[in-house]
Design a protein around this motif. Structure first.
Motif, short mmCIF file in Angstrom:
data_model
loop_
_atom_site.label_atom_id
_atom_site.label_comp_id
_atom_site.label_asym_id
_atom_site.label_seq_id
_atom_site.Cartn_x
_atom_site.Cartn_y
_atom_site.Cartn_z
N GLY A 125 0.80 -1.21 0.00
CA GLY A 125 0.00 0.00 0.00
C GLY A 125 0.84 1.26 0.00
O GLY A 125 0.49 2.26 -0.63
N LEU A 126 1.96 1.24 0.71
CA LEU A 126 2.86 2.40 0.70
C LEU A 126 3.36 2.68 -0.71
O LEU A 126 3.41 3.83 -1.16
CB LEU A 126 4.05 2.15 1.63
N ILE A 135 1.95 1.71 -3.56
CA ILE A 135 0.82 2.15 -4.37
C ILE A 135 0.47 3.61 -4.07
O ILE A 135 0.14 4.39 -4.96
CB ILE A 135 -0.40 1.25 -4.14
N GLY A 136 0.56 3.98 -2.80
CA GLY A 136 0.29 5.36 -2.42
C GLY A 136 1.22 6.33 -3.10
O GLY A 136 0.82 7.43 -3.51
N SER A 137 2.49 5.94 -3.26
CA SER A 137 3.45 6.79 -3.96
C SER A 137 3.02 6.98 -5.42
O SER A 137 3.08 8.08 -5.97
CB SER A 137 4.85 6.16 -3.89
N PHE A 138 2.56 5.89 -6.03
CA PHE A 138 2.08 5.97 -7.41
C PHE A 138 0.80 6.80 -7.50
O PHE A 138 0.59 7.54 -8.47
CB PHE A 138 1.84 4.56 -7.96
N LEU A 139 -0.05 6.70 -6.49
CA LEU A 139 -1.30 7.46 -6.51
C LEU A 139 -1.05 8.97 -6.52
O LEU A 139 -1.83 9.73 -7.10
CB LEU A 139 -2.17 7.10 -5.30
N PRO A 178 8.59 5.84 -0.20
CA PRO A 178 7.37 6.36 0.43
C PRO A 178 7.59 6.80 1.87
O PRO A 178 8.23 6.10 2.66
CB PRO A 178 6.41 5.16 0.37
N VAL A 179 7.10 7.97 2.20
CA VAL A 179 7.13 8.59 3.53
C VAL A 179 8.57 8.92 3.96
O VAL A 179 8.88 10.08 4.29
CB VAL A 179 6.46 7.71 4.61
N LEU A 180 9.47 7.94 3.93
CA LEU A 180 10.85 8.17 4.39
C LEU A 180 11.55 9.22 3.54
O LEU A 180 12.33 10.03 4.05
CB LEU A 180 11.64 6.86 4.37
N GLY A 181 11.30 9.19 2.22
CA GLY A 181 11.93 10.17 1.35
C GLY A 181 11.58 11.59 1.75
O GLY A 181 12.44 12.47 1.81
N TRP A 182 10.30 11.83 2.05
CA TRP A 182 9.85 13.16 2.46
C TRP A 182 10.48 13.55 3.79
O TRP A 182 10.89 14.69 3.99
CB TRP A 182 8.33 13.17 2.56
N LEU A 183 10.59 12.58 4.70
CA LEU A 183 11.19 12.87 6.00
C LEU A 183 12.68 13.18 5.86
O LEU A 183 13.19 14.09 6.53
CB LEU A 183 10.99 11.68 6.94
N THR A 189 -2.67 5.16 2.38
CA THR A 189 -2.94 4.01 1.52
C THR A 189 -2.37 2.74 2.14
O THR A 189 -3.00 1.68 2.10
CB THR A 189 -2.35 4.23 0.12
N GLY A 190 -1.19 2.84 2.73
CA GLY A 190 -0.61 1.69 3.41
C GLY A 190 -1.49 1.20 4.54
O GLY A 190 -1.74 0.00 4.68
N LEU A 191 -1.97 2.12 5.36
CA LEU A 191 -2.84 1.75 6.48
C LEU A 191 -4.17 1.17 5.99
O LEU A 191 -4.70 0.22 6.56
CB LEU A 191 -3.11 2.98 7.36
N LEU A 192 -4.68 1.75 4.90
CA LEU A 192 -5.95 1.27 4.36
C LEU A 192 -5.81 -0.15 3.82
O LEU A 192 -6.67 -1.01 4.06
CB LEU A 192 -6.41 2.23 3.26
#
Length: 263
Positions: free
Chosen positions: A10-11, A13-17, A51-56, A80-83
């Motif tokens: 999901g993480l 996929i969220g990046s792709f979304l 995903p997420v880590l890159g932004w951090l 998306t990962g949590l979902l």
């Protein structure tokens, strides 16, 4: 283990979304050019696309020009990962993991559609219409694995019934909602009815309830009035996803209330 794998997937996929949300409404290619900073045009380095880590790691800023990067990007990825993880957990409870690909697709499409509708007040056909054959195939595979064909037939009936209901609404009350909502309703009817009739009812009418509650809050806080237009797609999608988890207890509570009233 399935829940963890679903979260990781999901993480990604969220990046792709995030790409889909930005490019699909503008009819841009999803593959070219590669992700880049909208200000300086420099491509995003692979390590910054995690995903997420890159932004951090970037502390929310472009590595080249220092332009702030919206926090919505990691929120979409994490959400998306949590979902996906929550859906895997719920379907595992229902002994229906064979349907996880279908519900993951619906969730991913739903996240993209909800945010596009919030941004631009549209539900692109490029996402909605291809989801019909994709979900039909994925739910058919699930029915084949489970050797249970009634849920698939129920999904087809649910899709037709909810689509017809929304079509009637848009014809009787022109301007009350958009044609995009009508086309989306068939997808929602199908994925919810595959689970149960109660999921269909709770998810279908939950959208109107969520919309009404938010409308009241908007007016109460002075952010709008009776004529303030709110996109309805996000409420439809949120209610549909909630119904996957709460339809059974809501149905039991309703039946209990009816039984108590009849005694």
């Amino acid at each position: 283990m399935v829940v963890v794998l679903a979260a990781v997937f999901g993480l990604a996929i969220g990046s792709f979304l995030n790409v889909v949300i930005h490019r699909v409404p503008r009819r841009l290619s999803l593959s070219r050019p590669p992700s880049q900073c909208p200000r300086c045009g420099n491509p995003i380095r692979p390590r910054h696309n995690i995903p997420v880590l890159g932004w951090l790691l970037l502390r929310g800023r472009c590595a080249d020009c220092g332009e702030p990067i919206s926090a919505r990007y990691p929120l979409v990825e994490a959400g998306t990962g949590l979902l996906f993880a929550a859906l895997a957990w719920r379907l595992q409870q229902l002994d229906l993991l064979s349907a996880l690909p279908a519900y993951a697709w619906f969730a991913a499409a739903g996240v993209a559609l909800a945010l596009i509708d919030l941004d631009l007040r549209k539900l692109p056909n490029a996402i909605v219409l291809p989801s019909y054959p994709v979900l039909a195939v994925l739910l058919t595979v699930s029915a084949l694995v489970e050797q249970e064909w009634w849920p698939l037939a129920r999904a087809a009936i649910g899709a037709v019934v909810l689509f017809a209901f929304y079509l009637l609404l848009v014809l009787v009350v022109p301007g009350g909602m958009g044609w995009g909502d009508v086309k989306l309703s068939g997808l929602i009817g199908g994925v919810l009815a595959y689970l149960s009739w109660s999921a269909l009812v709770v998810g279908a009418f939950g959208g109107f309830l969520l919309g009404a509650v938010v409308g009241v809050v908007v007016m109460a806080t002075g952010q709008g009035g009776r004529k303030t237009a709110l996109p309805f797609g996000p409420f439809m999608i949120a209610a549909a996803l909630l119904a996957v988890f709460v339809a059974d207890p809501v149905a039991r509570a309703w039946n209990s209330l009816l039984s108590s009233a009849g005694t």
